[in-house]
Structure formats: structure tokens, C-alpha cells
Scaffold this active site. Structure first.
Site, PDB file in Angstrom:
ATOM      1  N   GLY A 148      47.422  35.500  37.789  1.00 33.45           N
ATOM      2  CA  GLY A 148      47.818  36.397  38.858  1.00 33.45           C
ATOM      3  C   GLY A 148      46.712  36.533  39.893  1.00 33.45           C
ATOM      4  N   CYS A 149      47.074  37.095  41.040  1.00 35.38           N
ATOM      5  CA  CYS A 149      46.115  37.196  42.142  1.00 35.38           C
ATOM      6  C   CYS A 149      45.025  38.226  41.864  1.00 35.38           C
ATOM      7  CB  CYS A 149      46.847  37.501  43.442  1.00 35.38           C
ATOM      8  SG  CYS A 149      48.035  38.874  43.348  1.00 35.38           S
ATOM      9  N   TYR A 150      45.416  39.442  41.493  1.00 35.53           N
ATOM     10  CA  TYR A 150      44.397  40.442  41.150  1.00 35.53           C
ATOM     11  C   TYR A 150      43.514  39.972  39.988  1.00 35.53           C
ATOM     12  CZ  TYR A 150      46.621  44.090  44.066  1.00 35.53           C
ATOM     13  OH  TYR A 150      47.122  44.846  45.100  1.00 35.53           O
ATOM     14  N   THR A 152      42.664  36.994  39.085  1.00 37.54           N
ATOM     15  CA  THR A 152      41.728  35.966  39.540  1.00 37.54           C
ATOM     16  C   THR A 152      40.505  36.590  40.192  1.00 37.54           C
ATOM     17  OG1 THR A 152      43.467  34.297  39.832  1.00 37.54           O
ATOM     18  CG2 THR A 152      41.432  33.986  41.094  1.00 37.54           C
ATOM     19  N   SER A 153      40.735  37.547  41.084  1.00 35.10           N
ATOM     20  CA  SER A 153      39.609  38.149  41.806  1.00 35.10           C
ATOM     21  C   SER A 153      38.712  38.960  40.881  1.00 35.10           C
ATOM     22  CB  SER A 153      40.119  39.025  42.954  1.00 35.10           C
ATOM     23  OG  SER A 153      40.792  40.177  42.476  1.00 35.10           O
TER      24      SER A 153
END
Length: 346
Positions: A148-150, A152-153
């Protein structure tokens, strides 16, 4: 040439896959699907693709798709992906799934946050597709769960600290801000212009966001023990981008310079992670449209906390770009093929 199908091509992640793969020298897109837009030319749905793609969107028929493709990207909502991924695998196709359906290892955990899983045995077989942490396993996988995007960060931001046991895992707080494209392309009142413009709000407050178990799963593996984090996402009025500010208490005395040295060593040789100089911090505008994750670090000596700031494009490193990176690894291509574009600025 690797023949590739994109299942669920009419969303933002689908069109980003098409944009990135258009420049990939080893890939030919042979099939694109969309239940809502079947029968339409892809360039009609996305005018940015005019004169570059002559493909027509099709209904989702796995056997017909598998006849024309060697590799499958599934860019579908959760549940929809798990209905078709097993069929593609049985037909001998390798898959990168961009949904949440195969990210969690524990079927009970998936059920707690989503619904009962239709094929829990595949949860054990899938590989979590964060290349900087799982490169060797990704290379041999038939099914890669694109992160997911969150997550990953946050995971890239914390990995060196947890791996080296330099922070107390119980003190982690992650505060993330995302552009509106992270909510997808389907119509929702909360994402209308007048609802979002000139505003800035938190959501999923109090440990309610579905990315939490994914973040905790991967951070626990890095830490070598189960951990829980405080995570609060925010919606900001921009198209794309995620900025995560992460706080934790160090286990001993450490300086900003020492942290930078640690991060540079940990991510040495990584094509898509950029560690910024001391005193410099990421901006979403510096990674927009690119597959980079920019990371800045500081020690707050007044409070005794470590502060990590990471920035990604939620649609690229947080979704489609990372999916292409995984495809490259799975097929023995250079990891940066199709992903060399610099950020769009301004």
C-alpha cells in the site's frame, strides 16, 4: 517481449501502469480490462493515451486474458482481486496484485480488517513486494502483493532504525498526508472538489485505517518482535503525493549525522531511495510522477525523539511504479526499466 495484461485498467493505478509501461523496452501490453468501460477504447477513457495505445477495454475473462498474456497486473479493489488471482496462477501466469488481498499473512487479521478471505492458503505463498526489503523473494515469486501507499512511505522511513534496534518500537507515531488520488477514481462525496479544496483533515483516526495491520506486520518483522504503532492519515487538497512524518524515541544517544550515515549505508545501491543531506527534508513536489522515495532525518534534542520524514508519489512508488519495479525483478530485467522518469516540477 513480455506480454502483459492489466486487469482493472480504468482506475488511476491502471492508467499509471499504461503510462510507465509505454516506455518499457521489454513489455508489450496485450490486454486491458474494465467492467464499467468494456468496449471503449482506452484512449477514450484516458485522453492522455491518444495515439499511443489502440487497445479496447474488455470484460474480465481470465482464460481469454491468459491466452494472450504472460504476466498479469491486477489493479482491482479488494475482494475482486482474490476472485481472479487464483485462476491466473493455475493457468501458469505470474501476478503482481495491487489490491490489499494478499498483503497480510494472517487470514484472521485480514478478516478482522476486511472480510473472510476466499483463498487463505495463497496468503502464505504470496510475497510482500517491497523491493528494498524483499528483493530475493520477489525474484522467485509467482504472486507478489504490491504494498500500500502509506505502508511504503512508513516502512521505508523506519526500516533502518528498527533493523538496527535504535528506537523503542512502542513509541512509534506516524502522521501521513495524502493527495486525493489515493482514494481512487470512483465517485465519492468526500472527494468532490468543494469537499476537499481549501481543506485539510484527518481520517481513520484512532487506529481505524486498514493499512495499519500491513504496516505493523512488516515493521514487526524488522524489529524481530510484535509491535503496534499510532498511525493517523490526513487528506490534503492535491492530486498526488504522500508525506509521512514519523516520530520515535531512540534507545540510546544518537545524532542526526549518525542517523544519516546509517540510512546511507542501509540504502546504498538502492536506485529509488534518496537520503537527503542533513537539514534538508522531502517535499511531495520533488517526487511527483517518479518512483523515488525521499527521506530526511533529524534528532529533536529538546524532546529526545528521532524524526523521519519520507515523501513518495502515492500512484508511483506507492502503487504502479513499485508494481513495475516488482515485475522487473520477477522477470530478470534491470530494476529501473520503465522507471527512469524524473519528478514533474513544477
Amino acid at each position: 517481449m513480455l506480454k502483459v495484461a492489466i486487469v482493472g485498467a480504468s482506475g488511476y493505478t491502471g492508467v499509471e501502469l499504461l503510462r510507465l509501461l509505454h516506455c518499457h523496452p521489454e513489455v508489450a501490453i496485450t490486454c486491458v480490462t474494465s467492467e464499467q468501460s468494456a468496449g471503449k477504447a482506452i484512449s477514450e477513457v484516458f485522453p492522455t493515451l491518444r495515439s499511443r495505445y489502440n487497445l479496447v477495454l474488455e470484460n474480465l475473462e481470465p482464460v481469454r486474458i491468459a491466452d494472450r498474456a504472460d504476466f498479469i497486473f491486477t489493479a482491482l479493489p479488494h475482494k475482486a482481486a482474490m476472485e481472479v488471482v487464483p485462476t491466473f496462477l493455475k493457468l501458469g501466469k505470474r501476478v503482481v496484485d495491487l489490491s490489499a488481498d494478499y498483503r497480510l499473512r494472517d487470514a484472521k487479521e485480514y478478516e478482522a480488517w476486511y472480510e473472510p478471505h476466499m483463498n487463505p492458503t495463497l496468503l502464505e505463498q504470496s510475497v510482500y513486494g517491497l523491493p528494498e526489503l524483499r528483493r530475493e523473494k520477489i525474484a522467485g515469486a509467482d504472486l507478489v502483493a504490491n504494498p500500500g501507499c502509506y505502508p511504503t512511505s512508513v516502512i521505508l522511513g523506519l526500516a533502518p532504525l528498527l533493523k538496527k534496534k535504535l528506537i523503542d518500537p512502542a513509541t512509534i507515531i506516524a502522521d501521513s498526508k495524502s493527495g486525493v488520488s489515493g482514494a481512487g477514481r470512483s465517485a465519492k462525496v468526500d472527494n468532490l472538489y468543494c469537499e476537499v479544496n481549501d481543506g485539510f483533515k484527518a481520517y481513520g483516526v484512532g487506529g481505524a485505517h486498514r493499512h495499519i495491520p500491513e504496516i505493523e506486520q512488516e515493521l514487526s518483522l524488522l524489529a524481530g518482535k510484535q509491535l503496534k504503532i499510532s498511525f493517523t492519515p490526513h487528506l490534503v487538497p492535491m492530486d498526488r503525493g504522500i508525506l509521512s512524518t514519523i516520530y520515535a524515541t531512540p534507545t540510546g544517544a544518537v545524532s542526526s549525522a549518525e542517523l544519516l550515515e546509517l540510512y546511507r549505508a542501509y540504502y546504498q545501491g538502492e536506485a529509488f531511495v534518496r537520503i537527503l543531506p542533513e537539514g534538508s527534508f522531502p517535499s511531495t513536489s520533488h517526487v511527483r510522477g517518479s518512483n523515488f522515495c525521499d527521506i530526511g532525518l533529524a534528532v529533536d534534542n529538546r524532546t529526545g525523539r528521532v524524526v523521519v520524514v519520507s515523501a513518495i508519489d502515492n500512484l508511483i512508488k506507492g502503487a504502479s511504479g513499485q508494481a513495475v519495479q516488482n515485475m522487473n525483478i520477477m522477470n530478470g530485467f534491470p530494476e529501473n526499466l520503465g522507471l527512469e522518469a524524473l519528478a514533474l516540477f513544477p
